[in-house]
Design a protein around this motif. Sequence first.
Motif, PDB file in Angstrom:
ATOM      1  N   LYS A  45       0.842  -1.195   0.000  1.00 32.35           N
ATOM      2  CA  LYS A  45       0.000   0.000   0.000  1.00 32.35           C
ATOM      3  C   LYS A  45       0.883   1.253   0.000  1.00 32.35           C
ATOM      4  CE  LYS A  45      -3.793   1.940   2.381  1.00 32.35           C
ATOM      5  NZ  LYS A  45      -4.110   2.372   3.716  1.00 32.35           N
ATOM      6  N   ASN A  46       0.532   2.201  -0.856  1.00 34.72           N
ATOM      7  CA  ASN A  46       1.345   3.412  -0.943  1.00 34.72           C
ATOM      8  C   ASN A  46       0.658   4.573  -0.219  1.00 34.72           C
ATOM      9  OD1 ASN A  46       2.735   5.714  -1.636  1.00 34.72           O
ATOM     10  ND2 ASN A  46       3.163   5.018  -3.715  1.00 34.72           N
ATOM     11  N   PRO A  47       1.219   4.963   0.945  1.00 33.24           N
ATOM     12  CA  PRO A  47       0.554   6.007   1.739  1.00 33.24           C
ATOM     13  C   PRO A  47       0.656   7.401   1.110  1.00 33.24           C
ATOM     14  CG  PRO A  47       2.617   5.375   2.760  1.00 33.24           C
ATOM     15  CD  PRO A  47       2.425   4.448   1.598  1.00 33.24           C
ATOM     16  N   TYR A  48       1.484   7.537   0.062  1.00 34.53           N
ATOM     17  CA  TYR A  48       1.680   8.863  -0.540  1.00 34.53           C
ATOM     18  C   TYR A  48       0.801   9.080  -1.766  1.00 34.53           C
ATOM     19  CZ  TYR A  48       5.613   8.739   2.558  1.00 34.53           C
ATOM     20  OH  TYR A  48       6.377   8.639   3.686  1.00 34.53           O
ATOM     21  N   LEU A  49       0.039   8.041  -2.117  1.00 30.93           N
ATOM     22  CA  LEU A  49      -0.783   8.108  -3.317  1.00 30.93           C
ATOM     23  C   LEU A  49      -2.105   8.820  -3.011  1.00 30.93           C
ATOM     24  CD1 LEU A  49      -0.128   6.855  -6.082  1.00 30.93           C
ATOM     25  CD2 LEU A  49      -1.628   4.962  -5.472  1.00 30.93           C
ATOM     26  N   PRO A  50      -2.316  10.009  -3.595  1.00 28.71           N
ATOM     27  CA  PRO A  50      -3.564  10.716  -3.295  1.00 28.71           C
ATOM     28  C   PRO A  50      -4.702  10.279  -4.211  1.00 28.71           C
ATOM     29  CG  PRO A  50      -2.122  12.129  -4.582  1.00 28.71           C
ATOM     30  CD  PRO A  50      -1.438  10.790  -4.486  1.00 28.71           C
ATOM     31  N   GLN A  51      -5.931  10.555  -3.791  1.00 29.09           N
ATOM     32  CA  GLN A  51      -7.117  10.299  -4.608  1.00 29.09           C
ATOM     33  C   GLN A  51      -7.713  11.640  -5.009  1.00 29.09           C
ATOM     34  OE1 GLN A  51      -7.973   7.367  -5.585  1.00 29.09           O
ATOM     35  NE2 GLN A  51      -6.502   6.260  -4.296  1.00 29.09           N
ATOM     36  N   THR A  52      -8.559  11.621  -6.036  1.00 36.01           N
ATOM     37  CA  THR A  52      -9.183  12.880  -6.419  1.00 36.01           C
ATOM     38  C   THR A  52     -10.576  12.999  -5.811  1.00 36.01           C
ATOM     39  OG1 THR A  52      -9.796  11.752  -8.458  1.00 36.01           O
ATOM     40  CG2 THR A  52      -7.975  13.310  -8.591  1.00 36.01           C
ATOM     41  N   VAL A  53     -10.888  14.219  -5.410  1.00 35.55           N
ATOM     42  CA  VAL A  53     -12.254  14.539  -4.963  1.00 35.55           C
ATOM     43  C   VAL A  53     -12.741  15.715  -5.795  1.00 35.55           C
ATOM     44  CG1 VAL A  53     -12.159  13.687  -2.585  1.00 35.55           C
ATOM     45  CG2 VAL A  53     -11.324  15.975  -3.080  1.00 35.55           C
ATOM     46  N   LYS A  54     -14.058  15.751  -5.998  1.00 36.79           N
ATOM     47  CA  LYS A  54     -14.661  16.821  -6.789  1.00 36.79           C
ATOM     48  C   LYS A  54     -15.481  17.707  -5.869  1.00 36.79           C
ATOM     49  CE  LYS A  54     -16.191  16.876 -11.454  1.00 36.79           C
ATOM     50  NZ  LYS A  54     -16.521  15.964 -12.512  1.00 36.79           N
ATOM     51  N   ILE A  55     -15.386  19.008  -6.096  1.00 40.55           N
ATOM     52  CA  ILE A  55     -16.125  19.951  -5.254  1.00 40.55           C
ATOM     53  C   ILE A  55     -17.583  19.994  -5.696  1.00 40.55           C
ATOM     54  CG2 ILE A  55     -16.301  22.376  -4.555  1.00 40.55           C
ATOM     55  CD1 ILE A  55     -13.276  22.535  -4.907  1.00 40.55           C
ATOM     56  N   THR A  56     -18.498  19.746  -4.742  1.00 41.54           N
ATOM     57  CA  THR A  56     -19.918  19.774  -5.088  1.00 41.54           C
ATOM     58  C   THR A  56     -20.578  21.066  -4.617  1.00 41.54           C
ATOM     59  OG1 THR A  56     -20.506  18.629  -3.056  1.00 41.54           O
ATOM     60  CG2 THR A  56     -20.103  17.253  -4.984  1.00 41.54           C
ATOM     61  N   GLU A  57     -19.960  21.736  -3.669  1.00 46.06           N
ATOM     62  CA  GLU A  57     -20.539  22.973  -3.145  1.00 46.06           C
ATOM     63  C   GLU A  57     -19.432  23.851  -2.573  1.00 46.06           C
ATOM     64  OE1 GLU A  57     -23.948  21.482  -0.765  1.00 46.06           O
ATOM     65  OE2 GLU A  57     -24.266  23.621  -0.302  1.00 46.06           O
ATOM     66  N   VAL A  58     -19.534  25.143  -2.784  1.00 44.45           N
ATOM     67  CA  VAL A  58     -18.574  26.090  -2.188  1.00 44.45           C
ATOM     68  C   VAL A  58     -19.365  27.199  -1.519  1.00 44.45           C
ATOM     69  CG1 VAL A  58     -16.630  27.643  -2.607  1.00 44.45           C
ATOM     70  CG2 VAL A  58     -16.998  25.707  -4.116  1.00 44.45           C
TER      71      VAL A  58
ATOM     72  N   ASN B 292     -11.821  35.663   4.042  1.00 45.60           N
ATOM     73  CA  ASN B 292     -10.782  34.859   3.407  1.00 45.60           C
ATOM     74  C   ASN B 292     -10.978  33.363   3.639  1.00 45.60           C
ATOM     75  OD1 ASN B 292      -9.046  36.568   1.965  1.00 45.60           O
ATOM     76  ND2 ASN B 292      -8.322  37.429   3.911  1.00 45.60           N
ATOM     77  N   VAL B 293     -12.191  32.985   3.943  1.00 49.23           N
ATOM     78  CA  VAL B 293     -12.452  31.589   4.322  1.00 49.23           C
ATOM     79  C   VAL B 293     -13.517  30.975   3.414  1.00 49.23           C
ATOM     80  CG1 VAL B 293     -13.103  30.043   6.202  1.00 49.23           C
ATOM     81  CG2 VAL B 293     -11.918  32.172   6.723  1.00 49.23           C
ATOM     82  N   LYS B 294     -13.170  29.806   2.863  1.00 47.13           N
ATOM     83  CA  LYS B 294     -14.129  29.095   2.025  1.00 47.13           C
ATOM     84  C   LYS B 294     -14.467  27.761   2.674  1.00 47.13           C
ATOM     85  CE  LYS B 294     -14.728  31.534  -1.858  1.00 47.13           C
ATOM     86  NZ  LYS B 294     -13.876  31.391  -3.040  1.00 47.13           N
ATOM     87  N   TRP B 295     -15.724  27.390   2.523  1.00 44.78           N
ATOM     88  CA  TRP B 295     -16.171  26.078   2.978  1.00 44.78           C
ATOM     89  C   TRP B 295     -16.382  25.233   1.732  1.00 44.78           C
ATOM     90  CZ3 TRP B 295     -20.963  23.939   1.689  1.00 44.78           C
ATOM     91  CH2 TRP B 295     -21.359  22.795   2.406  1.00 44.78           C
ATOM     92  N   LEU B 296     -15.766  24.055   1.685  1.00 42.54           N
ATOM     93  CA  LEU B 296     -15.878  23.192   0.510  1.00 42.54           C
ATOM     94  C   LEU B 296     -16.520  21.873   0.894  1.00 42.54           C
ATOM     95  CD1 LEU B 296     -12.182  23.368  -0.846  1.00 42.54           C
ATOM     96  CD2 LEU B 296     -14.049  24.901  -1.446  1.00 42.54           C
ATOM     97  N   LYS B 297     -17.483  21.459   0.062  1.00 43.07           N
ATOM     98  CA  LYS B 297     -18.058  20.134   0.244  1.00 43.07           C
ATOM     99  C   LYS B 297     -17.549  19.314  -0.934  1.00 43.07           C
ATOM    100  CE  LYS B 297     -22.577  18.013   1.008  1.00 43.07           C
ATOM    101  NZ  LYS B 297     -23.971  18.361   1.292  1.00 43.07           N
TER     102      LYS B 297
ATOM    103  N   LEU C 139     -10.975  27.719  -5.789  1.00 44.30           N
ATOM    104  CA  LEU C 139     -11.648  26.616  -6.476  1.00 44.30           C
ATOM    105  C   LEU C 139     -13.165  26.813  -6.522  1.00 44.30           C
ATOM    106  CD1 LEU C 139      -9.643  23.583  -5.046  1.00 44.30           C
ATOM    107  CD2 LEU C 139      -9.359  24.689  -7.265  1.00 44.30           C
ATOM    108  N   LYS C 140     -13.751  26.264  -7.601  1.00 48.14           N
ATOM    109  CA  LYS C 140     -15.195  26.415  -7.794  1.00 48.14           C
ATOM    110  C   LYS C 140     -15.850  25.040  -7.857  1.00 48.14           C
ATOM    111  CE  LYS C 140     -14.932  30.810 -10.097  1.00 48.14           C
ATOM    112  NZ  LYS C 140     -13.450  30.949  -9.966  1.00 48.14           N
ATOM    113  N   GLN C 141     -17.163  25.051  -7.805  1.00 51.61           N
ATOM    114  CA  GLN C 141     -17.931  23.818  -7.910  1.00 51.61           C
ATOM    115  C   GLN C 141     -17.495  23.072  -9.178  1.00 51.61           C
ATOM    116  OE1 GLN C 141     -22.151  24.482  -7.745  1.00 51.61           O
ATOM    117  NE2 GLN C 141     -22.599  22.362  -8.260  1.00 51.61           N
TER     118      GLN C 141
END
Lengths: 338, 278
Positions: free
Chosen positions: B2-15, B21-26, B88-90
Motif C-alpha cells: 500500500k502506498n501512503p503517498y498516493l492521493p485520490q481525487t475529490v470533486k467539489i460539489t458545493e462552495v 478569506n475563508v471558504k467552505w468546501l463540500k 476553487l469552484k464547484q
Amino acid sequence: MIQKEIDKFLAVIQREYRIFAPVAQGDKSYINEIKEPKEVDYSGRIPYDPWKFLFFSPQEVLLNEKFKEPEINYPKICAWGINILDLKALGVLDLAFEDDPYYQKRRENILVVGFSVGAPNLKNYEDLKLFSLKLEENVLEHVPFDIFLEKLADDNFLIYSGSKSGKKILEKNGVKDYENVQFAGLIPEEGPDKRMIELQEKIIRSANNPIWDKLNETCLACGKCSIVCPTCFCFDINDEVINKEKVCRQRNWGNCFYPEFTEIAGGFDFTKTVKQKIRFWYEHKFVRIPYEYKVPGCVSCLRCFNVCPAGINIIEVLNSFEKSGLASRTSSVKKKQK
Amino acid sequence: MKNPYLPQTVKITEVLKEAPNVKWLKVKFVDNQIQKNFYFWHGQFAMLGLPGFLEAPFDICSNPYKSTEYLEFTIRKVGRLTSELVKLKQGDVLWIRGPFGKGWPSLRKINKKNLLIVGGGCGFVPLRSVIEEAVEQLSVDRKLQIFYGCRNLEELLFENRYSSWQKKGAEMNIIFSQEKPKTKMVYGVGCSYGLITKLFDEVKVVTNAAAFLCGPPVMFKFVIEQLKKHGFADDDIYLSLERRIACGIGICQHCAMGDKYVCKDGPVFNYAEIRQYL
C-alpha cells in the motif's frame, strides 16, 4: 578466506551488482562506486559520509506526471564493507521505512555486505566505548546484512551469511566455509539498552537544562550533522513543476536545522531558536527513535562531530546530560565553563 | 504494498464563502467506491493538495456519520496552497490523502457526562465535526456548551448551523475580540466583547464536563488556566494542535513534539500527556 579470495569473490559479485565500498583518500575514507576490488579500504575506519544515500535516496519521485507511483527498475547495488555501527543505523532505517514502498523496492535490490576488523579504528575509541559500543559476542544477530566479513588479526577472513540471498550467493560461488547467523531483530536479548532509557527520560525532561543554553551559543544550526548522520531520515515533499501540465511530486532529504522545517502557514515557527532546533535533533535521536524502535538513534559513529564547524561532540553532550541528573542538573556544565 | 503517498481525487460539489478569506468546501470522491468505504473519526485530518502547490493538513469538519456520502473542509487563505484552494469552484478537482491521526475521544468514553467546547478563530473548524456528532447525542442530563471566540461578525464561521445546534440542545456563546457587537445576539446566539477567557466569568460554566479546545497557541495557555480554576482536571482537557506535516504517518519529522508526532499521536491530545510541550 584470504584477501585474494575475497577480491575474487567481489569481482564475481560485480558482474551482477554495482559495487559501493569505502575507498581511502588521504587520511579519510569515502563511500564510492568502485571498479576494481583492490580499491576497497579494509582499515575498518568509519567512512566520512554515511551509507544512507544508497538506501534512502536524497531525491526520489513519489508521484509521476499522472500523479501515480512511477514504475522504476531499481539498480542492483552491493554495499560492500559496511561496519557494525553503520549496520545498526541501517537497521533503524529499515524499521522507519518498513511500510514505505519506495524504500522497500530499492532495498530489495541492495546486497548488504558487512565488514569488521575488530574495533573501529578511531583514536577516541575510549570515548566510543562510553556510549553504546560493546562488541557483544552476538552482535551479528542484531544487525541486518546478507553477508558479513570479519577480518582477523592474521589477515584471514571469516564469512557469515545473514539472509537467504546472502547464503545463495555464497553457495553459488563455491564458498562453503561460512557460518549462518539468524537475524533476531535490533534489540539485544537482555532487552533495550538501559543507558538509552535513562537518557530518553532525561532529555524529555530537559526543557530547562542549561546544556541547551550552552549549545545555543556554540551550535551554528548549519545542519551538517543531520546530512552525515546515518540515522537522520527526515524528509520534505516537494512538487517539481516542469510546466503547467506537468508536475511530479518528489521526496527530498530534509534537515531539521533549516528554516521552515517546523513553520506553519501564517509564519509561526515551533523551532525558531538554535536551542529549539538542536533540541529537536537530539529528541529525534534519543527520545523518538528509542520510543518507537527500542534502539538508540545514535550509533556513536561521530560523523556529526567530524563535520561540526563548532566542534560539538555528541558523546560529550550525552555525558553531560548523564551527569546532570534531574536534581543537580547544572553541575557538569558549570565545571566545563571554568 | 500500500502506498501512503498516493492521493485520490475529490470533486467539489458545493462552495460557500464563510468569511472574507475563508471558504467552505463540500467534496465527493471521484471514485464512488472509495467514497462508499470512507470513514473518519471526528477530529482527524486529511492532506489536501493541488499539483504544483503541494499538500497540507486540513481537519475534516463534516459530520462523521455522513462520511460515506461527502466530506467538508473549511479553508482560510494563509499561504501558497490555501490561496489556490480558496479560488476553487464547484466541479473543480483536488487531491486528498487520509484520514490521518487520532481525533477527539469517543463521546461515550470520556469520563465526564457533559462537554465544553472552546474554539478560537480558525480553531473552531476542527471542533465542528465533534459538535455535529455531539448534538445528536444530547439529552436532559447530557449537556453541550460551546464557547467560540472570533475577531468580528464578518469572521464568524458556520453561522448557518447555530440554530440547528441550539435546537438540539447545545448552549452556545460567542465573544468578539476586535469589534464590539451592536446587538446582544448574533444568529440567535448570545454574544459579548472581549477575550475568550472572559466568557468563563460571564457565563455559568458547565460542570462534570470534559473540555475540547482548539485555537491559536496563546489561547491554550489562558483557557487552560480558566478551566483549572473551574475545576477541570488535566486529563479531562483535550486539545487539537497544528503543525507542519509532510507525510501524515509519523516519519518525516516535521510535526514532531518531544516523544510525539502530531500527525500520528494527535492532532488531538489529552492535556495531561503533552502539558510539558505547550
